[in-house]
Write an enzyme that holds these catalytic residues in place. Structure first.
Site, PDB file in Angstrom:
ATOM      1  N   GLY A 187       0.810  -1.212   0.000  1.00 24.38           N
ATOM      2  CA  GLY A 187       0.000   0.000   0.000  1.00 24.38           C
ATOM      3  C   GLY A 187       0.842   1.260   0.000  1.00 24.38           C
ATOM      4  O   GLY A 187       1.937   1.323  -0.560  1.00 24.38           O
ATOM      5  N   SER A 188       0.344   2.266   0.710  1.00 23.28           N
ATOM      6  CA  SER A 188       1.014   3.579   0.693  1.00 23.28           C
ATOM      7  C   SER A 188       2.353   3.572   1.413  1.00 23.28           C
ATOM      8  O   SER A 188       3.137   4.511   1.238  1.00 23.28           O
ATOM      9  CB  SER A 188       0.101   4.638   1.310  1.00 23.28           C
ATOM     10  OG  SER A 188      -0.959   4.946   0.435  1.00 23.28           O
ATOM     11  N   THR A 189       2.630   2.554   2.214  1.00 25.86           N
ATOM     12  CA  THR A 189       3.950   2.507   2.863  1.00 25.86           C
ATOM     13  C   THR A 189       5.066   2.424   1.830  1.00 25.86           C
ATOM     14  O   THR A 189       6.194   2.834   2.101  1.00 25.86           O
ATOM     15  CB  THR A 189       4.049   1.309   3.824  1.00 25.86           C
ATOM     16  OG1 THR A 189       3.851   0.096   3.097  1.00 25.86           O
ATOM     17  CG2 THR A 189       3.016   1.407   4.933  1.00 25.86           C
ATOM     18  N   LYS A 247       5.354   4.191  -0.685  1.00 30.45           N
ATOM     19  CA  LYS A 247       5.724   5.532  -1.125  1.00 30.45           C
ATOM     20  C   LYS A 247       7.059   5.962  -0.531  1.00 30.45           C
ATOM     21  O   LYS A 247       7.802   6.759  -1.122  1.00 30.45           O
ATOM     22  CB  LYS A 247       4.641   6.525  -0.749  1.00 30.45           C
ATOM     23  CG  LYS A 247       3.341   6.404  -1.561  1.00 30.45           C
ATOM     24  CD  LYS A 247       2.410   7.549  -1.222  1.00 30.45           C
ATOM     25  CE  LYS A 247       1.149   7.530  -2.084  1.00 30.45           C
ATOM     26  NZ  LYS A 247       0.139   6.584  -1.580  1.00 30.45           N
TER      27      LYS A 247
END
Length: 305
Positions: free
Chosen positions: A216-218, A220
Site C-alpha cells: 500500500g502507501s507505505t 511511497k
C-alpha cells in the site's frame, strides 16, 4: 588343535570381528541418523522429558517447564498462550516445535555450544542439567494493549523500536493456545492439532511474519527514497494531476495542486503523483531501493519467518 575346531574358532573370531565392526560403525557413523529417526521413540521421550528453560517477557516467564508426576516428568506451560503464541510457538510430542521453541531449542534444552561450560560443571557436580532462558524484547503492557485493540478481528500488530530494531509488540489474531499441543494427553494433542489445522480462520497462521500483503502507501517511502537517490530533492516539484493507470482506469486525488513538492506529496500520500514518479524512475531503480529497505530478505528469523 584339530582342523574342525580350528575352523570353528576362525569362523567365531570373524563373526565377533564383524559384530564389533558393525557396532562401531553404528555408534560412530550412524548415531546421528538413528537419533533423528522419527521411529526412535526413546530419543523422543528423553527429549520431551527435559526441563527446558523459560521464555521471558521482561522479568516474567511466559513459558516454562513445570514438574509433573507422569512419564515425561516436565510439562511445558504457556502463560497467556494465545497472546504470545506467534512469538513463543509451541513444543509438542507429535508436532515438534515452532517459533522460539524451534529456533532457540538448543539454548532452551541446554545443549547449545555456548552452554558447554555449564554442562561440564553439571557433569562434575552431578547436578541435574537445566535449559537456558531466552529473553525476548517484548513489552507486556504493549502486547496486551495490541491484543485488546484487535478485539478478535483478523489481523496483526507489530511495534518496533526504530533505534534498535527490537520487537516490542507482535500480536496476531485469531490465535491459538500452545498448551493444547504441549499437553501430555497425546490423544487430546492430536485432536487439538486436527481442529486447529482444519479451522478456516487459520489461527496458527502468523499474520505478522508469514503472510504476504500488498504494501500500500507505505511503499511511497521506497519510491521517495529512490527519487532522492536519483537526484530529486524534497523541494522538487512533481506532477500531481490525475494519472491514467490503464485504458479504463484513471487515478485521481486532490493533492493540493497539479504540481506539488516531493515532500508535500509524501505528506498527503498523493497517489497519482507517486504512481507517475514510480513509472518515471522505472522498475530497476525501485527494485534496487526496495532491496535496500529489506524487501526480499528474511527478517525475524528467530520466530521462523
Amino acid at each position: 588343535m584339530n582342523g574342525p575346531i580350528r575352523n570353528v574358532s576362525v569362523v567365531a573370531m570373524l563373526m565377533f570381528a564383524a559384530l564389533l565392526a558393525n557396532s562401531s560403525v553404528s555408534y560412530i557413523v550412524n548415531s546421528d541418523s538413528l537419533d533423528a529417526n522419527p521411529h526412535n521413540r526413546r530419543v523422543l521421550d528423553a527429549q520431551y522429558a527435559q526441563q527446558r528453560g523459560p521464555i521471558m517477557v521482561g522479568n516474567t516467564p511466559v513459558v516454562q517447564s513445570e514438574k509433573v508426576k507422569d512419564r515425561f516428568k516436565y510439562l511445558r506451560v504457556y502463560k497467556d498462550g494465545p497472546l504470545y503464541a506467534p512469538v513463543t510457538g509451541f513444543y509438542s510430542y507429535y508436532y515438534k516445535r515452532s517459533g522460539l521453541e524451534e529456533t532457540r531449542s538448543n539454548e532452551l534444552a541446554g545443549i547449545d555450544d555456548s552452554q558447554a561450560f555449564e554442562r561440564l560443571l553439571n557433569q562434575i557436580s552431578g547436578s541435574q542439567p537445566e535449559g537456558g532462558a531466552v529473553e525476548t524484547t517484548l513489552v507486556a503492557k504493549a502486547q496486551k494493549a495490541a491484543w485488546k485493540a484487535l478485539g478478535g478481528r483478523k489481523g496483526a500488530v507489530v511495534a518496533l523500536d526504530t533505534s534498535t530494531g527490537a520487537i516490542r509488540t507482535l500480536v496476531t489474531s485469531p490465535s491459538y493456545d500452545p498448551n493444547l499441543l504441549s499437553t501430555h494427553d497425546l490423544d487430546a494433542s492430536k485432536q487439538a492439532w486436527d481442529k486447529l489445522t482444519a479451522d478456516p480462520s487459520r489461527p496458527m497462521a502468523n499474520r505478522a511474519t508469514r503472510e504476504i500483503y500488498p504494501p500500500g502507501s507505505t511503499f511511497k517511502l521506497v519510491t521517495a527514497a529512490a527519487a532522492l537517490e536519483d537526484g530529486l530533492t524534497p523541494n522538487t516539484h512533481i506532477d500531481a494531476s490525475e494519472y491514467r493507470v490503464s485504458k479504463n482506469k484513471v487515478m485521481k486525488a486532490n493533492c493540493g495542486g497539479r504540481e506539488i513538492t516531493l515532500a508535500r506529496a509524501l505528506l498527503v500520500s498523493c497517489n497519482p503523483g507517486f504512481a507517475r514518479l514510480g513509472a518515471e524512475l522505472g522498475a530497476d531503480k525501485l527494485l534496487e531501493q526496495a532491496e535496500a529497505f529489506g524487501f526480499g530478505s528474511a527478517p525475524l528469523t528467530d520466530i521462523g519467518s
